[in-house]
Design a protein around this motif. Structure first.
Motif, PDB file in Angstrom:
ATOM      1  N   GLY A  12       0.805  -1.215   0.000  1.00 13.92           N
ATOM      2  CA  GLY A  12       0.000   0.000   0.000  1.00 13.92           C
ATOM      3  C   GLY A  12       0.836   1.262   0.000  1.00 13.92           C
ATOM      4  N   GLU A  13       0.156   2.375  -0.231  1.00 12.31           N
ATOM      5  CA  GLU A  13       0.806   3.681  -0.168  1.00 12.31           C
ATOM      6  C   GLU A  13       1.141   4.015   1.277  1.00 12.31           C
ATOM      7  OE1 GLU A  13      -1.944   6.405  -1.964  1.00 12.31           O
ATOM      8  OE2 GLU A  13      -1.025   6.159  -3.944  1.00 12.31           O
ATOM      9  N   LEU A  14       2.303   4.621   1.472  1.00 11.36           N
ATOM     10  CA  LEU A  14       2.750   4.966   2.816  1.00 11.36           C
ATOM     11  C   LEU A  14       2.056   6.250   3.276  1.00 11.36           C
ATOM     12  CD1 LEU A  14       4.547   4.391   5.230  1.00 11.36           C
ATOM     13  CD2 LEU A  14       6.398   5.606   4.061  1.00 11.36           C
ATOM     14  N   VAL A  15       1.097   6.094   4.164  1.00  8.95           N
ATOM     15  CA  VAL A  15       0.351   7.239   4.700  1.00  8.95           C
ATOM     16  C   VAL A  15       1.119   7.912   5.823  1.00  8.95           C
ATOM     17  CG1 VAL A  15      -1.779   7.943   5.880  1.00  8.95           C
ATOM     18  CG2 VAL A  15      -1.869   6.226   4.062  1.00  8.95           C
ATOM     19  N   LYS A  16       1.742   7.092   6.681  1.00 11.41           N
ATOM     20  CA  LYS A  16       2.472   7.655   7.819  1.00 11.41           C
ATOM     21  C   LYS A  16       3.713   6.819   8.110  1.00 11.41           C
ATOM     22  CE  LYS A  16       2.092   8.826  12.729  1.00 11.41           C
ATOM     23  NZ  LYS A  16       1.225   8.890  13.919  1.00 11.41           N
ATOM     24  N   ILE A  33       5.581   2.330  13.710  1.00 10.77           N
ATOM     25  CA  ILE A  33       4.623   1.816  12.741  1.00 10.77           C
ATOM     26  C   ILE A  33       4.822   2.450  11.368  1.00 10.77           C
ATOM     27  CG2 ILE A  33       2.844   1.343  14.476  1.00 10.77           C
ATOM     28  CD1 ILE A  33       1.462   3.987  13.411  1.00 10.77           C
ATOM     29  N   LEU A  34       4.418   1.703  10.355  1.00 11.04           N
ATOM     30  CA  LEU A  34       4.156   2.241   9.034  1.00 11.04           C
ATOM     31  C   LEU A  34       2.677   2.038   8.776  1.00 11.04           C
ATOM     32  CD1 LEU A  34       7.128   0.889   6.854  1.00 11.04           C
ATOM     33  CD2 LEU A  34       6.961   3.089   8.048  1.00 11.04           C
ATOM     34  N   VAL A  35       1.996   3.086   8.335  1.00  9.30           N
ATOM     35  CA  VAL A  35       0.578   2.982   7.987  1.00  9.30           C
ATOM     36  C   VAL A  35       0.467   2.920   6.471  1.00  9.30           C
ATOM     37  CG1 VAL A  35      -1.703   4.037   8.146  1.00  9.30           C
ATOM     38  CG2 VAL A  35      -0.105   4.248  10.061  1.00  9.30           C
ATOM     39  N   LEU A  36      -0.094   1.828   5.962  1.00  6.53           N
ATOM     40  CA  LEU A  36      -0.194   1.605   4.522  1.00  6.53           C
ATOM     41  C   LEU A  36      -1.654   1.622   4.094  1.00  6.53           C
ATOM     42  CD1 LEU A  36       2.356  -1.334   4.113  1.00  6.53           C
ATOM     43  CD2 LEU A  36       2.790   1.133   4.082  1.00  6.53           C
ATOM     44  N   SER A  42      -8.563   1.042   2.958  1.00  8.60           N
ATOM     45  CA  SER A  42      -8.191   0.553   4.287  1.00  8.60           C
ATOM     46  C   SER A  42      -6.816   1.086   4.651  1.00  8.60           C
ATOM     47  CB  SER A  42      -8.154  -0.978   4.306  1.00  8.60           C
ATOM     48  OG  SER A  42      -9.439  -1.545   4.224  1.00  8.60           O
ATOM     49  N   GLU A  43      -6.623   1.361   5.931  1.00  9.75           N
ATOM     50  CA  GLU A  43      -5.319   1.799   6.417  1.00  9.75           C
ATOM     51  C   GLU A  43      -4.830   0.805   7.464  1.00  9.75           C
ATOM     52  OE1 GLU A  43      -5.142   5.890   7.531  1.00  9.75           O
ATOM     53  OE2 GLU A  43      -5.720   6.590   5.523  1.00  9.75           O
ATOM     54  N   HIS A  44      -3.660   0.232   7.208  1.00 13.39           N
ATOM     55  CA  HIS A  44      -3.132  -0.857   8.021  1.00 13.39           C
ATOM     56  C   HIS A  44      -1.866  -0.437   8.737  1.00 13.39           C
ATOM     57  CE1 HIS A  44      -5.914  -3.473   5.785  1.00 13.39           C
ATOM     58  NE2 HIS A  44      -5.516  -2.805   4.719  1.00 13.39           N
ATOM     59  N   GLU A  45      -1.845  -0.642  10.051  1.00  8.45           N
ATOM     60  CA  GLU A  45      -0.663  -0.340  10.853  1.00  8.45           C
ATOM     61  C   GLU A  45       0.224  -1.581  10.920  1.00  8.45           C
ATOM     62  OE1 GLU A  45      -1.639   1.090  14.706  1.00  8.45           O
ATOM     63  OE2 GLU A  45      -2.557   2.940  13.990  1.00  8.45           O
ATOM     64  N   ASP A  81       6.324   9.552   3.208  1.00  6.91           N
ATOM     65  CA  ASP A  81       4.919   9.268   3.475  1.00  6.91           C
ATOM     66  C   ASP A  81       4.031  10.402   2.975  1.00  6.91           C
ATOM     67  OD1 ASP A  81       5.204  11.298   5.340  1.00  6.91           O
ATOM     68  OD2 ASP A  81       5.098   9.995   7.081  1.00  6.91           O
ATOM     69  N   LEU A  82       2.728  10.131   2.967  1.00  4.98           N
ATOM     70  CA  LEU A  82       1.753  11.089   2.442  1.00  4.98           C
ATOM     71  C   LEU A  82       1.759  12.389   3.235  1.00  4.98           C
ATOM     72  CD1 LEU A  82      -0.490  11.405   0.295  1.00  4.98           C
ATOM     73  CD2 LEU A  82      -2.118  10.519   1.988  1.00  4.98           C
ATOM     74  N   GLU A  83       2.008  12.281   4.531  1.00  5.76           N
ATOM     75  CA  GLU A  83       1.992  13.469   5.395  1.00  5.76           C
ATOM     76  C   GLU A  83       3.065  14.479   4.999  1.00  5.76           C
ATOM     77  OE1 GLU A  83       2.292  12.385   9.467  1.00  5.76           O
ATOM     78  OE2 GLU A  83       0.305  11.490   9.574  1.00  5.76           O
ATOM     79  N   HIS A  84       4.148  14.018   4.390  1.00  3.53           N
ATOM     80  CA  HIS A  84       5.265  14.912   4.084  1.00  3.53           C
ATOM     81  C   HIS A  84       5.495  15.085   2.586  1.00  3.53           C
ATOM     82  CE1 HIS A  84       6.046  13.571   8.269  1.00  3.53           C
ATOM     83  NE2 HIS A  84       6.456  14.812   8.417  1.00  3.53           N
ATOM     84  N   CYS A  85       4.529  14.659   1.777  1.00  2.00           N
ATOM     85  CA  CYS A  85       4.657  14.854   0.328  1.00  2.00           C
ATOM     86  C   CYS A  85       4.377  16.310  -0.038  1.00  2.00           C
ATOM     87  CB  CYS A  85       3.680  13.946  -0.424  1.00  2.00           C
ATOM     88  SG  CYS A  85       4.238  12.252  -0.591  1.00  2.00           S
ATOM     89  N   LYS A  86       5.165  16.832  -0.931  1.00  2.00           N
ATOM     90  CA  LYS A  86       4.900  18.157  -1.456  1.00  2.00           C
ATOM     91  C   LYS A  86       3.829  18.054  -2.534  1.00  2.00           C
ATOM     92  CE  LYS A  86       9.683  19.624  -0.677  1.00  2.00           C
ATOM     93  NZ  LYS A  86      10.950  20.093  -1.300  1.00  2.00           N
ATOM     94  N   GLU A  87       3.292  19.183  -2.927  1.00  2.00           N
ATOM     95  CA  GLU A  87       2.238  19.190  -3.934  1.00  2.00           C
ATOM     96  C   GLU A  87       2.741  18.531  -5.225  1.00  2.00           C
ATOM     97  OE1 GLU A  87      -0.787  22.339  -6.196  1.00  2.00           O
ATOM     98  OE2 GLU A  87       0.589  23.034  -4.633  1.00  2.00           O
ATOM     99  N   GLY A  88       1.946  17.589  -5.714  1.00  2.00           N
ATOM    100  CA  GLY A  88       2.308  16.884  -6.942  1.00  2.00           C
ATOM    101  C   GLY A  88       3.128  15.631  -6.724  1.00  2.00           C
TER     102      GLY A  88
END
Length: 316
Positions: A12-16, A33-36, A42-45, A81-88
């Protein structure tokens, strides 16, 4: 004995990225944790833990950094992770191929023991950019063990038609890493699973029974949605509220034919011992004399706790 299956795989995509260094009881560690996020939202820890330094043959810490410490340090510093992605930008896609369920028990506010499942893994696999389009973002499980209970799912609105299956997977320790048949039983890991109502009759007709041994395969679901609920007003405009709905379940898709525990290098004495050990552990936690330790030991986790599952798999 051979290794019994307890496998969770997630891509999955790394959310956190929640990996960090910390100290516990004087031991320097790294974990978290990695949240995917999978295709169904679904978000999986996924939990990780490692001491900073290796141990010698006498189990004393050395000054040499451990393999997994180096790997997790790299993941902490470099995974996007998604939290630290810049625009685009897009987050990294991570594939976990060696995850396993563990049980986390603790005393709830009402004094009863609360049991939840966590997923632990050792290896973190970053998917190459060229493989993004061909990667299937999903979470699956494949576990085998003793069926503790089979019951109809009941909610506040009544029976759902689904079935709830509690399986006791068996945690094992490997005596000799060079011998694939050198596993020894350690403890029960209760796992709560769901059979959808569309498959309930097929499940029943397969002849599964409490105390039988089987392997189940399925998908891990952990979604959050919001529904609008309208309350009719006696005057004026109706009252509209958004209600948060969390769906967290291990959904069984298929299973092997049921067998007896004796066909898997287990005996009744082993099963009875595992049951007694589990009961004693829950009794200690309820009495406030102990706290549960996961399969990987202490794990620092600053994430939001998973929805609680309050059940005692050995309740009479």
């Amino acid at each position: 004995m051979k290794k019994l299956m307890d496998l969770v795989t997630v891509t999955g995509e790394l959310v956190k990225n929640g990996i960090e260094e910390f100290e516990h009881e004087g031991v320097e560690k790294i974990g978290g944790i990695l949240v995917l996020r999978t295709a169904d939202d679904s978000e999986h820890e996924i939990n990780f833990s490692s001491p900073k330094y290796k141990k010698d043959e006498n189990k004393n810490f050395t000054s040499e950094e451990s393999y997994f410490y180096k790997k997790y340090l790299d993941a902490m510093n470099n995974l996007k992770d998604l939290e630290h992605c810049k625009e685009g930008e897009k987050p990294d896609i991570i594939s976990i191929t060696d995850g396993s369920f563990s049980v986390n028990d603790f005393k709830g506010n009402d004094g009863n023991v609360v049991s939840t499942n966590k997923v632990y893994a050792k290896f973190i696999n970053k998917v190459e950019l060229k493989d993004y389009d061909s990667s299937v973002l999903e979470a699956k499980f494949e576990v085998e063990g003793v069926i503790e209970s089979i019951s109809d799912e009941m909610t506040k609105n009544g029976l759902t038609g689904n079935l709830i299956v509690v399986m006791d997977a068996i945690r094992q320790n490997q005596k000799d890493f060079k011998d694939s048949n050198s596993y020894e039983v350690d403890s029960f890991i209760p796992i709560r699973m769901t059979v959808d109502k569309s498959m309930a009759d097929a499940f029943r007709s397969a002849g599964y029974y409490e105390g039988g041994f089987a392997k189940f395969v399925g998908t891990v679901i952990n979604t959050v949605s919001y529904e609008e609920v309208t309350e009719k007003a006696a005057f004026g405009t109706d009252i509209v509220k958004k209600v948060k709905k969390t769906v967290k379940k291990n959904l069984i898709k298929s299973g092997t034919a049921v067998s007896t525990v004796f066909e898997h290098e287990l005996t009744q004495d082993i099963i009875d011992t595992l049951k007694s050990k589990r009961k004693a552990k829950l009794a200690e936690i309820k009495a406030g004399k102990s706290s549960s330790q996961t399969a990987e030991g202490f794990q620092k986790n600053t994430s939001t706790p998973a929805p609680q599952i309050t059940y005692n798999p050995f309740a009479q």
